[in-house]
Scaffold this motif. Sequence first.
Motif, short mmCIF file in Angstrom:
data_model
loop_
_atom_site.label_atom_id
_atom_site.label_comp_id
_atom_site.label_asym_id
_atom_site.label_seq_id
_atom_site.Cartn_x
_atom_site.Cartn_y
_atom_site.Cartn_z
N VAL A 188 54.45 39.65 35.58
CA VAL A 188 53.83 40.90 35.15
C VAL A 188 54.18 41.17 33.68
O VAL A 188 53.31 41.56 32.89
CB VAL A 188 54.25 42.08 36.05
CG1 VAL A 188 53.65 43.39 35.55
CG2 VAL A 188 53.85 41.82 37.50
N ILE A 189 55.41 40.94 33.31
CA ILE A 189 55.83 41.10 31.91
C ILE A 189 55.02 40.14 31.02
O ILE A 189 54.51 40.53 29.96
CB ILE A 189 57.34 40.85 31.75
CG1 ILE A 189 58.16 41.91 32.49
CG2 ILE A 189 57.74 40.75 30.28
CD1 ILE A 189 58.04 43.31 31.92
N TYR A 190 54.88 38.91 31.47
CA TYR A 190 54.11 37.92 30.70
C TYR A 190 52.64 38.34 30.59
O TYR A 190 52.04 38.26 29.50
CB TYR A 190 54.24 36.54 31.34
CG TYR A 190 53.53 35.46 30.59
CD1 TYR A 190 53.93 35.10 29.30
CD2 TYR A 190 52.44 34.79 31.15
CE1 TYR A 190 53.27 34.12 28.60
CE2 TYR A 190 51.77 33.80 30.44
CZ TYR A 190 52.19 33.46 29.17
OH TYR A 190 51.53 32.49 28.48
N LEU B 97 50.38 39.04 27.21
CA LEU B 97 49.07 38.44 26.95
C LEU B 97 48.00 39.51 26.73
O LEU B 97 47.16 39.38 25.85
CB LEU B 97 48.66 37.54 28.12
CG LEU B 97 49.46 36.26 28.32
CD1 LEU B 97 48.96 35.53 29.57
CD2 LEU B 97 49.36 35.35 27.10
N LEU B 98 48.04 40.56 27.53
CA LEU B 98 47.06 41.64 27.41
C LEU B 98 47.22 42.37 26.07
O LEU B 98 46.23 42.66 25.39
CB LEU B 98 47.21 42.62 28.57
CG LEU B 98 46.25 43.81 28.59
CD1 LEU B 98 44.79 43.35 28.55
CD2 LEU B 98 46.52 44.67 29.83
N ILE B 99 48.45 42.62 25.67
CA ILE B 99 48.69 43.26 24.38
C ILE B 99 48.20 42.37 23.24
O ILE B 99 47.57 42.85 22.29
CB ILE B 99 50.18 43.62 24.22
CG1 ILE B 99 50.55 44.72 25.23
CG2 ILE B 99 50.49 44.06 22.79
CD1 ILE B 99 52.04 44.90 25.44
N GLY B 100 48.45 41.06 23.35
CA GLY B 100 47.93 40.12 22.35
C GLY B 100 46.42 40.15 22.29
O GLY B 100 45.82 40.14 21.21
N HIS B 101 45.78 40.23 23.45
CA HIS B 101 44.31 40.30 23.51
C HIS B 101 43.81 41.58 22.84
O HIS B 101 42.86 41.54 22.05
CB HIS B 101 43.87 40.24 24.98
CG HIS B 101 42.41 40.41 25.17
ND1 HIS B 101 41.49 39.44 24.84
CD2 HIS B 101 41.69 41.44 25.69
CE1 HIS B 101 40.27 39.86 25.12
NE2 HIS B 101 40.37 41.07 25.64
N SER C 257 43.55 34.36 32.53
CA SER C 257 44.99 34.08 32.64
C SER C 257 45.79 35.35 32.91
O SER C 257 46.78 35.32 33.65
CB SER C 257 45.50 33.39 31.37
OG SER C 257 45.26 34.21 30.24
N ILE C 258 45.36 36.47 32.36
CA ILE C 258 46.06 37.74 32.59
C ILE C 258 45.88 38.17 34.04
O ILE C 258 46.85 38.48 34.74
CB ILE C 258 45.55 38.83 31.62
CG1 ILE C 258 45.90 38.45 30.19
CG2 ILE C 258 46.11 40.20 31.99
CD1 ILE C 258 45.25 39.31 29.13
N LYS C 259 44.64 38.15 34.51
CA LYS C 259 44.39 38.57 35.89
C LYS C 259 45.05 37.63 36.89
O LYS C 259 45.54 38.06 37.93
CB LYS C 259 42.89 38.68 36.15
CG LYS C 259 42.28 39.88 35.48
CD LYS C 259 40.84 40.09 35.89
CE LYS C 259 40.31 41.37 35.29
NZ LYS C 259 38.93 41.63 35.67
#
Length: 192
Positions: free
Chosen positions: A150-152, A156-160, A179-181
């Motif tokens: 979840v942290i990872y 990834l979501l913040i990077g997106h 990849s996030i989902k």
Amino acid sequence: MGLVLISAPNDEPLTTTDVKAHLRIDTADDDTLIGTYITVARKYCERYQNRALITQSWKLTIDDWPDLGEMDIPLAPLQSVTSIIYYDTADAPTTVSTTIYDVDTDSEPGRITLKYSKSWPTTTLRPYNGIEITYVCGYGDAATDIPENVIYAMKLLIGHMYENREATNIRALHDIPYSIKSMLDLERIVPV
């Protein structure tokens, strides 16, 4: 059924420093923006997974007692139930005694069940939101309690979001990468 946040998390699962290291950002120019992205990413992950990541308090309102004697509580993991209050037709509140019910914090989602040979109150409830359940949920207060996937996924979501912050590319703005989902699906609770 209604769900209202009573007490928001005291902190976030990630710090600005964590995210800046992940994104390889050396300046402080976007610290405020990154802080906003952290909160938005947590809320997205919580909603997608039907979970609470950091300890928080909620109030669930339902119209009537469950037929089978048990009710699932949204936003796993359930830590505790603070109170169950019901309202009669005159809007008079009554707190349900803990001798009537058990709280199952081991199941996901958590649930409230009647104790053996007990029954819910038979008072006629007001027509809507006759029952209020206040409870505490979340993995804990420290980011170390949240599953690593979840942290990872949050990183990834913040990077997106950081890379697609303008509304010029509608597809990139609305589509969350697979990849996030897929990371979030590992801990997702799908409502029945």
